[in-house]
Design an enzyme around this catalytic site. Structure first.
Site, PDB file in Angstrom:
ATOM      1  N   ASP A  97       0.868  -1.177   0.000  1.00  0.00           N
ATOM      2  CA  ASP A  97       0.000   0.000   0.000  1.00  0.00           C
ATOM      3  C   ASP A  97       0.911   1.235   0.000  1.00  0.00           C
ATOM      4  O   ASP A  97       1.396   1.631  -1.048  1.00  0.00           O
ATOM      5  CB  ASP A  97      -0.931  -0.086   1.205  1.00  0.00           C
ATOM      6  CG  ASP A  97      -1.971   1.028   1.232  1.00  0.00           C
ATOM      7  OD1 ASP A  97      -2.285   1.570   0.176  1.00  0.00           O
ATOM      8  OD2 ASP A  97      -2.463   1.364   2.324  1.00  0.00           O
ATOM      9  N   PHE A 146     -10.425  -0.048  -0.275  1.00  0.00           N
ATOM     10  CA  PHE A 146     -10.096  -0.914   0.859  1.00  0.00           C
ATOM     11  C   PHE A 146     -10.617  -2.317   0.569  1.00  0.00           C
ATOM     12  O   PHE A 146     -11.806  -2.517   0.348  1.00  0.00           O
ATOM     13  CB  PHE A 146     -10.682  -0.382   2.171  1.00  0.00           C
ATOM     14  CG  PHE A 146     -10.047  -1.070   3.343  1.00  0.00           C
ATOM     15  CD1 PHE A 146      -8.820  -0.623   3.841  1.00  0.00           C
ATOM     16  CD2 PHE A 146     -10.626  -2.188   3.899  1.00  0.00           C
ATOM     17  CE1 PHE A 146      -8.200  -1.292   4.885  1.00  0.00           C
ATOM     18  CE2 PHE A 146     -10.013  -2.860   4.954  1.00  0.00           C
ATOM     19  CZ  PHE A 146      -8.796  -2.406   5.443  1.00  0.00           C
ATOM     20  N   VAL A 147      -9.715  -3.275   0.549  1.00  0.00           N
ATOM     21  CA  VAL A 147     -10.100  -4.633   0.142  1.00  0.00           C
ATOM     22  C   VAL A 147      -9.953  -5.632   1.284  1.00  0.00           C
ATOM     23  O   VAL A 147      -9.133  -5.451   2.188  1.00  0.00           O
ATOM     24  CB  VAL A 147      -9.263  -5.103  -1.070  1.00  0.00           C
ATOM     25  CG1 VAL A 147      -9.629  -4.316  -2.314  1.00  0.00           C
ATOM     26  CG2 VAL A 147      -7.764  -5.004  -0.791  1.00  0.00           C
TER      27      VAL A 147
HETATM   28  P1  IMP Z   1       1.708  -0.242   3.981  1.00  0.00           P
HETATM   29  O1  IMP Z   1       2.764  -0.209   5.033  1.00  0.00           O
HETATM   30  O2  IMP Z   1       0.973   1.061   3.843  1.00  0.00           O
HETATM   31  O3  IMP Z   1       2.205  -0.741   2.629  1.00  0.00           O
HETATM   32  O4  IMP Z   1       0.574  -1.181   4.505  1.00  0.00           O
HETATM   33  C1  IMP Z   1       0.631  -2.516   4.460  1.00  0.00           C
HETATM   34  C2  IMP Z   1      -0.337  -3.146   5.418  1.00  0.00           C
HETATM   35  O5  IMP Z   1      -1.544  -2.375   5.591  1.00  0.00           O
HETATM   36  C3  IMP Z   1      -0.768  -4.472   4.833  1.00  0.00           C
HETATM   37  O6  IMP Z   1       0.095  -5.517   5.244  1.00  0.00           O
HETATM   38  C4  IMP Z   1      -2.175  -4.606   5.348  1.00  0.00           C
HETATM   39  O7  IMP Z   1      -2.149  -5.229   6.618  1.00  0.00           O
HETATM   40  C5  IMP Z   1      -2.679  -3.206   5.535  1.00  0.00           C
HETATM   41  N1  IMP Z   1      -3.549  -2.773   4.391  1.00  0.00           N
HETATM   42  C6  IMP Z   1      -3.287  -1.810   3.484  1.00  0.00           C
HETATM   43  N2  IMP Z   1      -4.299  -1.688   2.599  1.00  0.00           N
HETATM   44  C7  IMP Z   1      -5.225  -2.602   2.963  1.00  0.00           C
HETATM   45  C8  IMP Z   1      -6.520  -2.969   2.430  1.00  0.00           C
HETATM   46  O8  IMP Z   1      -7.031  -2.450   1.427  1.00  0.00           O
HETATM   47  N3  IMP Z   1      -7.181  -3.963   3.094  1.00  0.00           N
HETATM   48  C9  IMP Z   1      -6.657  -4.590   4.194  1.00  0.00           C
HETATM   49  N4  IMP Z   1      -5.462  -4.282   4.708  1.00  0.00           N
HETATM   50  C10 IMP Z   1      -4.750  -3.293   4.111  1.00  0.00           C
END
Ligand code: IMP
Ligand code: MG
Length: 184
Positions: A97, A146-147
């Site tokens: 993300d 959001f998935v």
């Molecule tokens: P990042 O550090 O922003 O890349 O976030 C990664 C973490 O956020 C993932 O391992 C997920 O646990 C959570 N996350 C981010 N987007 C989503 C989503 O759309 N659905 C569920 N979890 C998400």
């Protein structure tokens, strides 16, 4: 809920990732490390589709998103992790993300002196990255929604759905009711 990726599409994507991973490492032994909890469903399917000798482990990351803590504070628990020194390591997570979780986790793993470290994610959300890094293996690029499902959660629910769905406002309302019902 709106289905973004069906069970069949997920299966095809995971098999494609498995082939790319196997081709990349050829016949070398792989050490594959899944990030708990979001990667468990992907891990189960992916490791069985990669035709390589491998060791399998996990680590846990948690980010405190409460109002009282700084946004983005990430705790990495590598106590569960197997020894990765002098190994070819593949870190597996559910979704890329902003990118902070994966990149910080890889930085921490470098302290344990692996021979190489690459990354694989099932999903990459379009236009959300805050970090100049590209995962080595990506299953699907998805829109900025959001998935849930196939390991991904909303407040620890929905990980068991066999498909990937985008949560809609009605789902959030229903979720809140279910939570209230559960604690009554
Ligand atoms: P990042 O550090 O922003 O890349 O976030 C990664 C973490 O956020 C993932 O391992 C997920 O646990 C959570 N996350 C981010 N987007 C989503 C989503 O759309 N659905 C569920 N979890 C998400
Ligand atoms: Mg996660």
């Amino acid at each position: 809920m709106k289905t973004l990726l069906s069970k069949e599409e997920l299966r095809e994507g995971v098999l494609r990732m498995a082939d790319e991973i196997a081709a990349c490492y050829e016949d070398r032994q792989l050490t594959i490390v899944g990030v708990l909890t979001g990667s468990v469903v992907l891990m189960a399917d992916l490791i069985r589709a990669i035709d390589l000798p491998m060791r399998v482990g996990v680590l846990q990351t948690s980010s405190y998103r409460g109002a009282t803590t700084t946004r983005g504070e990430l705790v990495i628990n590598s106590e569960l992790m197997l020894d990765i020194s002098n190994r070819d390591v593949l870190l597996v997570d559910d979704i890329f993300d902003t990118g902070h979780t994966l990149v910080r986790t890889m930085e921490k793993m470098r302290d344990f002196a692996p021979t190489s470290i690459r990354s694989a994610v099932l999903l990459r959300k379009n236009g959300r990255q805050e970090i100049n890094y590209t995962p080595d293996f990506v299953g699907f690029d998805i829109p900025d929604e959001f998935v849930v499902g196939y390991g991904l959660d909303y407040e620890d629910m929905y990980r068991n759905l066999p498909f990937l769905a985008a949560l809609e406002p009605e789902d959030l309302a229903r979720h809140k009711e279910a939570i209230a019902g559960g604690t009554a």
